[in-house]
Design an enzyme around this catalytic site. Sequence first.
Site, PDB file in Angstrom:
ATOM      1  N   LEU A  18       0.806  -1.413  -0.513  1.00 21.79           N
ATOM      2  CA  LEU A  18       0.052  -0.041  -0.151  1.00 21.79           C
ATOM      3  C   LEU A  18       1.484   1.209   0.351  1.00 21.79           C
ATOM      4  CD1 LEU A  18      -2.939  -0.985   2.145  1.00 21.79           C
ATOM      5  CD2 LEU A  18      -2.803  -1.411  -0.020  1.00 21.79           C
ATOM      6  N   VAL A  36      -3.533  10.253  -7.449  1.00 21.61           N
ATOM      7  CA  VAL A  36      -2.159  10.414  -6.191  1.00 21.61           C
ATOM      8  C   VAL A  36      -0.470  10.673  -7.135  1.00 21.61           C
ATOM      9  CG1 VAL A  36      -1.314  10.555  -3.500  1.00 21.61           C
ATOM     10  CG2 VAL A  36      -3.858  10.169  -4.358  1.00 21.61           C
ATOM     11  N   SER A  62       2.389   0.531  -7.045  1.00 21.97           N
ATOM     12  CA  SER A  62       3.304  -0.039  -6.295  1.00 21.97           C
ATOM     13  C   SER A  62       4.774  -0.476  -6.984  1.00 21.97           C
ATOM     14  CB  SER A  62       2.520  -1.641  -5.943  1.00 21.97           C
ATOM     15  OG  SER A  62       1.448  -1.026  -5.453  1.00 21.97           O
ATOM     16  N   GLN A 107      -4.694 -12.311 -13.657  1.00 22.96           N
ATOM     17  CA  GLN A 107      -4.996 -10.989 -13.581  1.00 22.96           C
ATOM     18  C   GLN A 107      -3.232 -10.717 -14.179  1.00 22.96           C
ATOM     19  OE1 GLN A 107      -6.275  -8.400 -10.100  1.00 22.96           O
ATOM     20  NE2 GLN A 107      -4.455  -7.338 -11.297  1.00 22.96           N
ATOM     21  N   GLU A 165       0.338   5.592  -0.779  1.00 20.01           N
ATOM     22  CA  GLU A 165      -0.489   6.945  -0.311  1.00 20.01           C
ATOM     23  C   GLU A 165      -1.554   6.953  -1.612  1.00 20.01           C
ATOM     24  OE1 GLU A 165      -0.497   9.033   2.376  1.00 20.01           O
ATOM     25  OE2 GLU A 165      -1.923   9.681   0.798  1.00 20.01           O
ATOM     26  N   GLN A 179      -7.876   6.200 -10.129  1.00 20.40           N
ATOM     27  CA  GLN A 179      -8.482   7.177 -11.703  1.00 20.40           C
ATOM     28  C   GLN A 179      -6.719   6.325 -12.149  1.00 20.40           C
ATOM     29  OE1 GLN A 179      -9.032  10.969 -13.036  1.00 20.40           O
ATOM     30  NE2 GLN A 179      -7.739  10.304 -14.681  1.00 20.40           N
ATOM     31  N   LYS A 180      -6.149   6.508 -11.698  1.00 19.09           N
ATOM     32  CA  LYS A 180      -4.678   5.304 -12.166  1.00 19.09           C
ATOM     33  C   LYS A 180      -4.695   4.434 -13.549  1.00 19.09           C
ATOM     34  CE  LYS A 180      -0.845   3.933 -10.893  1.00 19.09           C
ATOM     35  NZ  LYS A 180      -0.887   2.311 -11.392  1.00 19.09           N
ATOM     36  N   ASP A 181      -5.692   3.568 -13.007  1.00 19.68           N
ATOM     37  CA  ASP A 181      -5.941   2.871 -13.459  1.00 19.68           C
ATOM     38  C   ASP A 181      -7.068   2.739 -13.854  1.00 19.68           C
ATOM     39  OD1 ASP A 181      -4.086   0.932 -13.038  1.00 19.68           O
ATOM     40  OD2 ASP A 181      -4.277   1.298 -10.770  1.00 19.68           O
ATOM     41  N   HIS A 224      -3.051   4.484  -2.582  1.00 15.15           N
ATOM     42  CA  HIS A 224      -4.266   3.638  -1.859  1.00 15.15           C
ATOM     43  C   HIS A 224      -4.963   4.340  -0.132  1.00 15.15           C
ATOM     44  CE1 HIS A 224      -1.843   0.265  -3.462  1.00 15.15           C
ATOM     45  NE2 HIS A 224      -2.673   0.222  -3.928  1.00 15.15           N
TER      46      HIS A 224
HETATM   47  O1  PAF Z   1      -5.894  -2.086  -8.919  1.00 18.71           O
HETATM   48  C1  PAF Z   1      -5.517  -3.822  -8.418  1.00 18.71           C
HETATM   49  O2  PAF Z   1      -4.974  -3.242  -7.448  1.00 18.71           O
HETATM   50  C2  PAF Z   1      -6.165  -4.891  -8.721  1.00 18.71           C
HETATM   51  O3  PAF Z   1      -6.385  -4.805 -10.243  1.00 18.71           O
HETATM   52  C3  PAF Z   1      -7.351  -5.199  -8.295  1.00 18.71           C
HETATM   53  C4  PAF Z   1      -8.639  -4.746  -8.576  1.00 18.71           C
HETATM   54  C5  PAF Z   1      -7.180  -5.291  -6.386  1.00 18.71           C
HETATM   55  C6  PAF Z   1      -8.349  -6.117  -9.051  1.00 18.71           C
HETATM   56  O4  PAF Z   1      -6.818  -7.703  -7.949  1.00 18.71           O
END
Ligand code: PAF
Length: 284
Positions: free
Chosen positions: A35, A178, A188, A63, A37, A150-152, A39
């Site tokens: 984690l 952020v 990360s 994923q 800032e 929003q980064k993703d 998150h």
């Molecule tokens: O964005 C992430 O960290 C991951 O894609 C998520 C949403 C936790 C799913 O594993």
Amino acid sequence: MSIRVIERIRAMQAWADEVRREGKRIGLVPTMGCLHEGHLSLIRLARERTDGVVVSIFVNPTQFGPGEDFEKYPRTFERDQELVEQAGGEVIFTPNVEEMYPPGFCTAVQVDKLTEGLCGASRPGHFRGVTTVVAKLLCAVKPHVAVFGQKDFQQAVVIRRMVRDLNLNVEIVIAPIVREADGLAISSRNAYLSPSERRVARVLFQSLEKARERVRAGEREASGIISAMKAEIEAKPMARIDYIEMVDAETIEPATRVEGRVLVALAVWIGKTRLIDNVVLEKK
Ligand code: PAF
């Protein structure tokens, strides 16, 4: 009061049922741990909107593609636990892989179309893994609100569509990116960068700023905006572009002009680390 750590889906559901019986609202911040800032800002936002926040920590194998960083993805549970506590989270839900994908598991949630471009094109199967795990996390935690960064951006749009299409009873909130002082989006994966790569990495934000400035100055054509961004990034020998694209911010379909709400998104390799970033631009 110290934070509660729940590892089993049944126990998580029992907690959620109890909290819901008390008439309280549950927030979920799904994470893969390590984690930062970014998150913590999602946890704080979830806290503002609900009575109890669950942070899930699960490095989801489905994923990650072959050769991606699943094995080396940083796992820092003790530190994460402290950070969740400081940010005001109530529960950490941290199932193991067998709990989430027991032998015989053979179901997936697939959102079409929105997952074809951008990261979906570079990382086949990635979003199928994301939507499947997020659907499972929603079933386990039963939140009223789930917060994504929003980064993703594409991930958040895909999840919102999954929720809409499957009539899942949860509000999806997208929280702002952020950034570090020099503009680099906090991630990360920034931990993988060497000091010299870290210095180069700020070019992602600089190129997005360039796009914003050009639009402010009246430019509308995607081709001109993207060429200027490419030139900026290609000037850095350590950087290799995976993609830079302008797409409609709702449909993720390619946009040739800045009209309505568009997303300018990029993925760039800095050495062996692939970083993503984006900006949403709007012109009526
Ligand atoms: O964005 C992430 O960290 C991951 O894609 C998520 C949403 C936790 C799913 O594993």
